[in-house]
Scaffold this motif. Structure first.
Motif, mmCIF file in Angstrom:
data_model
loop_
_atom_site.group_PDB
_atom_site.id
_atom_site.type_symbol
_atom_site.label_atom_id
_atom_site.label_comp_id
_atom_site.label_asym_id
_atom_site.label_seq_id
_atom_site.Cartn_x
_atom_site.Cartn_y
_atom_site.Cartn_z
ATOM 1 N N MET A 18 0.833 -1.206 0.000
ATOM 2 C CA MET A 18 0.000 0.000 0.000
ATOM 3 C C MET A 18 0.869 1.256 0.000
ATOM 4 S SD MET A 18 -3.038 1.230 2.615
ATOM 5 C CE MET A 18 -4.092 -0.182 2.330
ATOM 6 N N ARG A 19 1.968 1.247 0.735
ATOM 7 C CA ARG A 19 2.831 2.425 0.784
ATOM 8 C C ARG A 19 3.477 2.689 -0.569
ATOM 9 N NH1 ARG A 19 7.111 2.210 4.395
ATOM 10 N NH2 ARG A 19 6.812 4.236 5.375
ATOM 11 N N ALA A 20 3.832 1.629 -1.282
ATOM 12 C CA ALA A 20 4.397 1.805 -2.618
ATOM 13 C C ALA A 20 3.358 2.422 -3.557
ATOM 14 C CB ALA A 20 4.888 0.466 -3.162
ATOM 15 N N ALA A 21 2.104 2.005 -3.410
ATOM 16 C CA ALA A 21 1.035 2.573 -4.238
ATOM 17 C C ALA A 21 0.838 4.045 -3.919
ATOM 18 C CB ALA A 21 -0.262 1.807 -3.999
ATOM 19 N N PHE A 22 0.978 4.403 -2.657
ATOM 20 C CA PHE A 22 0.893 5.807 -2.273
ATOM 21 C C PHE A 22 1.990 6.625 -2.950
ATOM 22 C CE2 PHE A 22 2.854 8.867 0.768
ATOM 23 C CZ PHE A 22 1.928 9.897 0.612
ATOM 24 N N SER A 23 3.207 6.104 -2.920
ATOM 25 C CA SER A 23 4.331 6.787 -3.559
ATOM 26 C C SER A 23 4.099 6.939 -5.052
ATOM 27 C CB SER A 23 5.630 6.022 -3.302
ATOM 28 O OG SER A 23 6.717 6.615 -3.970
ATOM 29 N N ASP A 24 3.632 5.868 -5.691
ATOM 30 C CA ASP A 24 3.391 5.903 -7.134
ATOM 31 C C ASP A 24 2.301 6.914 -7.488
ATOM 32 O OD1 ASP A 24 5.287 3.931 -7.450
ATOM 33 O OD2 ASP A 24 3.832 2.297 -7.623
ATOM 34 N N ALA A 25 1.223 6.915 -6.709
ATOM 35 C CA ALA A 25 0.116 7.841 -6.985
ATOM 36 C C ALA A 25 0.557 9.286 -6.793
ATOM 37 C CB ALA A 25 -1.074 7.515 -6.077
ATOM 38 N N LEU A 26 1.382 9.526 -5.781
ATOM 39 C CA LEU A 26 1.839 10.882 -5.508
ATOM 40 C C LEU A 26 2.784 11.372 -6.598
ATOM 41 C CD1 LEU A 26 1.567 13.160 -3.473
ATOM 42 C CD2 LEU A 26 3.537 12.217 -2.249
ATOM 43 N N VAL A 27 3.665 10.500 -7.063
ATOM 44 C CA VAL A 27 4.570 10.864 -8.153
ATOM 45 C C VAL A 27 3.760 11.215 -9.403
ATOM 46 C CG1 VAL A 27 6.313 9.988 -9.758
ATOM 47 C CG2 VAL A 27 6.561 9.566 -7.307
ATOM 48 N N ALA A 28 2.737 10.409 -9.687
ATOM 49 C CA ALA A 28 1.912 10.662 -10.876
ATOM 50 C C ALA A 28 1.202 12.010 -10.777
ATOM 51 C CB ALA A 28 0.894 9.536 -11.041
ATOM 52 N N LEU A 29 0.672 12.329 -9.599
ATOM 53 C CA LEU A 29 0.000 13.613 -9.413
ATOM 54 C C LEU A 29 0.995 14.772 -9.542
ATOM 55 C CD1 LEU A 29 -2.370 12.831 -6.392
ATOM 56 C CD2 LEU A 29 -3.062 13.347 -8.741
ATOM 57 N N ALA A 30 2.176 14.614 -8.958
ATOM 58 C CA ALA A 30 3.176 15.693 -8.986
ATOM 59 C C ALA A 30 3.711 15.932 -10.385
ATOM 60 C CB ALA A 30 4.316 15.365 -8.028
ATOM 61 N N GLN A 31 3.848 14.878 -11.169
ATOM 62 C CA GLN A 31 4.316 15.048 -12.542
ATOM 63 C C GLN A 31 3.251 15.716 -13.408
ATOM 64 O OE1 GLN A 31 5.485 10.951 -13.364
ATOM 65 N NE2 GLN A 31 7.659 11.516 -13.230
ATOM 66 N N ARG A 32 1.996 15.468 -13.052
ATOM 67 C CA ARG A 32 0.897 16.078 -13.797
ATOM 68 C C ARG A 32 0.681 17.526 -13.406
ATOM 69 N NH1 ARG A 32 -4.174 12.837 -12.712
ATOM 70 N NH2 ARG A 32 -4.995 14.516 -11.424
ATOM 71 N N ASP A 33 0.945 17.831 -12.131
ATOM 72 C CA ASP A 33 0.688 19.172 -11.610
ATOM 73 C C ASP A 33 1.891 19.642 -10.806
ATOM 74 O OD1 ASP A 33 -0.172 21.506 -10.457
ATOM 75 O OD2 ASP A 33 -1.913 20.650 -9.455
ATOM 76 N N PRO A 34 2.673 20.598 -11.304
ATOM 77 C CA PRO A 34 3.859 21.078 -10.581
ATOM 78 C C PRO A 34 3.517 21.799 -9.287
ATOM 79 C CG PRO A 34 3.443 22.421 -12.533
ATOM 80 C CD PRO A 34 2.526 21.251 -12.621
ATOM 81 N N LYS A 35 2.234 22.061 -9.040
ATOM 82 C CA LYS A 35 1.815 22.699 -7.790
ATOM 83 C C LYS A 35 1.705 21.683 -6.645
ATOM 84 C CE LYS A 35 1.160 26.980 -9.257
ATOM 85 N NZ LYS A 35 1.922 28.144 -8.711
ATOM 86 N N VAL A 36 1.732 20.407 -6.976
ATOM 87 C CA VAL A 36 1.676 19.370 -5.941
ATOM 88 C C VAL A 36 3.011 19.315 -5.210
ATOM 89 C CG1 VAL A 36 1.558 16.876 -5.524
ATOM 90 C CG2 VAL A 36 -0.101 17.977 -7.046
ATOM 91 N N LEU A 37 2.957 19.419 -3.893
ATOM 92 C CA LEU A 37 4.159 19.375 -3.060
ATOM 93 C C LEU A 37 4.029 18.266 -2.023
ATOM 94 C CD1 LEU A 37 4.562 23.195 -2.287
ATOM 95 C CD2 LEU A 37 5.612 21.907 -4.165
ATOM 96 N N LEU A 38 5.149 17.677 -1.655
ATOM 97 C CA LEU A 38 5.192 16.696 -0.580
ATOM 98 C C LEU A 38 5.969 17.278 0.586
ATOM 99 C CD1 LEU A 38 4.946 13.914 0.766
ATOM 100 C CD2 LEU A 38 6.962 13.196 -0.540
ATOM 101 N N LEU A 39 5.320 17.353 1.750
ATOM 102 C CA LEU A 39 5.964 17.798 2.984
ATOM 103 C C LEU A 39 6.026 16.612 3.935
ATOM 104 C CD1 LEU A 39 4.731 20.424 1.661
ATOM 105 C CD2 LEU A 39 4.620 21.360 3.978
#
Length: 305
Positions: free
Chosen positions: A1-22
């Motif tokens: 599940m954690r790997a899926a979270f990482s993958d989903a977040l990377v996909a969102l960030a690549q699609r939208d440069p406004k996505v940030l991870l803190l």
């Protein structure tokens, strides 16, 4: 599940440069793919979770879409006031991700376990709460939280208990109740998070139960619940969370006055963990082994039958 979270977040960030991870100095290797793909969209705020939420709120006001990651014992529990005032009062598009929900950090004791996070956040106005059961529901919930652009909390258990769906399409919508198995059996088993897997195992033991996953806890799909409850002899809720304030409370509140069958809540009772061991041992110490739960259900539902 954690790997899926990482993958989903990377996909969102690549699609939208406004996505940030803190992150509050957590994640480590988990976020290596994100840092490699989007290095300018990553911020390690250090072990200062309350400040991190304030930073996320400021970034959201500036037009960014922050995802705030931490252990669920700290995000949201340690930062509840900041979530309430900085994010929810301002209705900002910040998604909070609480990892290691429930008792999965078994060896680290009560300070690192989180069995009250849903209850604490439910009363805060304006925040959506997601509790996915597997990697497919997690991806669906992540995408839904991003699309809505509202304050959100994503509850994630670190223990990988396996999938409950065969794919993303099978997981359905993050907004609704999702069937895992069965069709109009005598009993309805409703689970959220790791509770879905427990419900599946108990259903195999007891028989005669349909298993349904509840990936979204707030707002809760009440209409679907009432439809599923029709004609059931008994309903059982399953969660790795305190029975007070979590899924069991949500379902009971919504069925009050309209459902006359038997009802049972399976989860953490009103106590802290008092023993130390691995995850399986701790679940057993809380009476959440499948065989023990099946015995409780048989006793409760057969009483007076």
């Amino acid at each position: 599940m954690r790997a899926a979270f990482s993958d989903a977040l990377v996909a969102l960030a690549q699609r939208d440069p406004k996505v940030l991870l803190l992150t509050g100095d957590h994640g480590y290797a988990l976020f290596d793919p994100f840092i490699k793909a989007c290095p300018d969209q990553y911020m390690n705020c250090g072990i200062a979770e309350q400040n991190m939420v304030g930073v996320a709120a400021g970034l959201a006001k500036a037009g960014f879409r922050p995802f705030v990651y931490g252990l669920s014992a700290f995000v949201p529990i340690r930062v509840l006031e900041q979530i309430k005032i900085d994010i929810c009062y301002e209705n900002l598009p910040v998604t909070l991700v609480g990892d290691g929900a429930g008792v999965v950090y078994a060896q680290l004791g009560t300070s690192h376990q989180s069995t009250e996070d849903i209850a604490a956040l439910r009363a805060v106005p304006g925040i959506n709460i997601y509790s996915p059961a597997d990697r497919f529901e997690l991806t669906s919930c992540m995408n839904r939280a991003y699309d809505e652009g509202l304050p959100a909390y994503l509850r994630m258990g670190k223990a990988d208990l396996g999938d409950v769906h065969s794919g993303l399409a099978d997981a359905g919508s993050a907004d609704d109740l999702v069937s895992v198995g069965g069709n109009k059996a005598r009993y309805l088993f409703l689970g959220t998070g790791s509770g879905v897997k427990l419900a599946e195992r108990v259903a195999q033991i007891t028989g005669g139960a349909d298993v349904v996953s509840c990936p979204r806890l707030k707002p809760f799909p009440e209409a679907s619940l009432h439809e599923l409850a029709k004609g059931r002899e008994g309903i059982v809720t399953f969660e790795e969370h305190a029975i007070d304030g979590g899924l069991g409370s949500i379902v009971a509140e919504r069925l009050l006055g309209s459902y006359n069958g038997k009802f049972l809540r399976i989860g953490i009772q009103d106590r802290f963990s008092t023993q130390c061991g691995d995850y399986r041992f701790l679940m057993e110490s809380h009476g959440l082994a499948p065989e023990a739960v099946a015995g409780r259900i048989a006793k409760a539902f057969n009483a007076g039958a």
